[in-house]
Design an enzyme around this catalytic site. Structure first.
Site: not given
Ligand SMILES: Cc1cc2nc3c(=O)[nH]c(=O)nc-3n(C[C@H](O)[C@H](O)[C@H](O)COP(=O)(O)OP(=O)(O)OC[C@H]3O[C@@H](n4cnc5c(N)ncnc54)[C@H](O)[C@@H]3O)c2cc1C
Length: 386
Positions: A125, A153, A362
């Site tokens: 989270p 996720f 990814e």
């Molecule tokens: C359907 C689905 C399947 C998934 N499967 C897996 C899985 O099997 N295993 C697993 O571990 N994860 C999984 N994920 C998680 C996925 O990899 C993450 O959702 C993703 O890496 C983004 O993280 P977050 O959702 O916390 O977004 P955040 O990191 O909170 O990002 C929110 C926004 O801020 C931007 N941002 C963040 N940091 C920066 C920065 N330094 N500079 C500029 N912009 C930035 C991001 O690009 C994005 O636009 C899955 C997600 C989904 C939706």
């Protein structure tokens, strides 16, 4: 695999995808479920073990070979690929790259056959893009670790037999060096799987929270046997995974182009097929040029990866370009369908939602940009720019 066998396998897969899977797409989307017999057929074709070496019962494809097959798989709903995608990629590769001989023997044959589904549990989270900040705690107690925390996720969590889990073993080290990778059996007491996430698209593939509440895992289940290596393992897995996802994007773009061309040839307005309007042709041409560019990039990067080169920057370039490209292609395909493109009876409406995910997981597009730019600056510093 020799060229001839690869080409035969590709043709077989192409026919299977188009004749068997495409007709099931609507049903899978409506029922949010892939029929059981399809899992058996995937196993029969060796799809769970595409990237696992032959000595463990897989097909042992190089990445250059794998992407050729993934271009074909992308033609249909990405939910089908998700069923075996984690076994081929993020779920198995950590064990393959860094696992001990015992861990490889214990799990890779079962992953290659599809008997066991592996999920990759990194995201939390409070830790998404900043993956090195995971808080899930693994505390050593004798010859076990006790795990507490929540993963979010996680693809295939509801179906997983094992999790490749990233957890913090060293609370004093808040960065990547405090993270360790474990193989955790899903039936371990103390593990609960949340309800299926209600996603925008890719119905038929399931993600959920995985909650660890004092789950006891043997110390022997640390991937590679050493603490603090988990994040490095996760990053090694990603280059291959990113190229695999990029190839999925190209496959999906080809399908969208096919749907758009077919519709444009059939649909008549102003007394002629809309395909004859040059403004429609421009949209088609933009789709073709971009899909072709992505395919060429992926082939180049995959070939170099298979030859042993480091391609972290190129893999990010491919993931970034291909996932954004398929978003643009999906948008144009909907546009070419006019109002029908907004209606669920048309495949492009579903693909438009399905492919949105590729820019998010990814590594989001922004994370890919960061990886690319960092590498450019490093090269400039070292005087090794291309
Ligand atoms: C359907 C689905 C399947 C998934 N499967 C897996 C899985 O099997 N295993 C697993 O571990 N994860 C999984 N994920 C998680 C996925 O990899 C993450 O959702 C993703 O890496 C983004 O993280 P977050 O959702 O916390 O977004 P955040 O990191 O909170 O990002 C929110 C926004 O801020 C931007 N941002 C963040 N940091 C920066 C920065 N330094 N500079 C500029 N912009 C930035 C991001 O690009 C994005 O636009 C899955 C997600 C989904 C939706």
């Amino acid at each position: 695999m020799d060229q001839e066998t690869l080409e035969q396998t590709r043709q077989t897969l192409r026919r299977y995808v188009r004749e068997r899977l495409v007709p099931l797409e609507q049903q899978v989307a409506e029922e949010d479920r892939i029929p059981d017999e399809i899992r058996a057929e995937f196993a029969g074709m060796g799809l769970f073990g595409l990237s696992i070496p032959e000595e463990y019962g897989g097909l042992g494809l190089t990445l250059a070979e794998e992407v050729e097959l993934v271009f074909e798989l992308g033609w249909t709903s990405p939910a089908f690929r998700s069923m075996f995608g984690t076994n081929v990629g993020i779920g198995s590769q950590g064990i393959l790259i860094d696992g001990t001989p015992e861990q490889k023997q214990a799990w890779l044959p079962k992953l290659a056959s599809g008997e066991v589904i592996a999920s990759f549990a990194l995201t939390e989270p409070e830790a998404g893009s900043d993956a090195a900040s995971v808080r899930t705690r693994a505390e050593r107690q004798g010859d076990h670790y006790v795990i507490n925390g929540t993963k979010r996720f996680i693809t295939n969590a509801p179906h997983a037999g094992i999790f490749t889990l990233m957890a913090r073993t060293d609370p004093a080290n808040k960065g990547a060096g405090g993270v360790t990778a474990f193989i955790v059996e899903a039936n371990t007491p103390g593990i609960t799987i949340g309800r299926h996430d209600r996603k925008m698209g890719q119905r038929g593939s399931h993600t959920a929270d995985v909650i660890f509440d004092n789950a006891k895992v043997p110390a022997a289940n640390i991937i590679g046997g050493r603490e603090g290596q988990g994040f490095k393992t996760a990053m090694k897995v990603l280059d291959r995974g990113r190229l695999h996802i990029s190839a999925m994007c190209v496959g999906a773009a080809e399908r969208l182009i096919h749907e758009a061309v077919s519709y444009a040839r059939d649909r008549r307005q102003f007394g002629q097929p809309i395909a004859e309007f040059q403004l429609v042709q421009a949209m088609l041409a933009d789709c073709r040029a971009e899909a072709y560019a992505a395919r060429c990039m992926i082939r180049d990067a995959a070939r170099r990866y298979s030859a042993g080169e480091t391609v972290a920057m190129e893999a990010s370039c491919c993931k970034y370009f291909a996932s954004e490209m398929v978003g643009r292609v999906a948008d144009r395909a909907v546009q070419i369908h006019g109002g029908s493109g907004y209606i669920q009876d048309f495949a492009v409406e579903r693909f438009y939602r399905d492919v949105r995910l590729f820019r998010l997981y990814e590594g989001t597009s922004q994370i890919q940009q960061i990886v690319i730019a960092r590498q450019m600056l490093k090269q400039a510093e070292a005087g090794t720019e291309a």
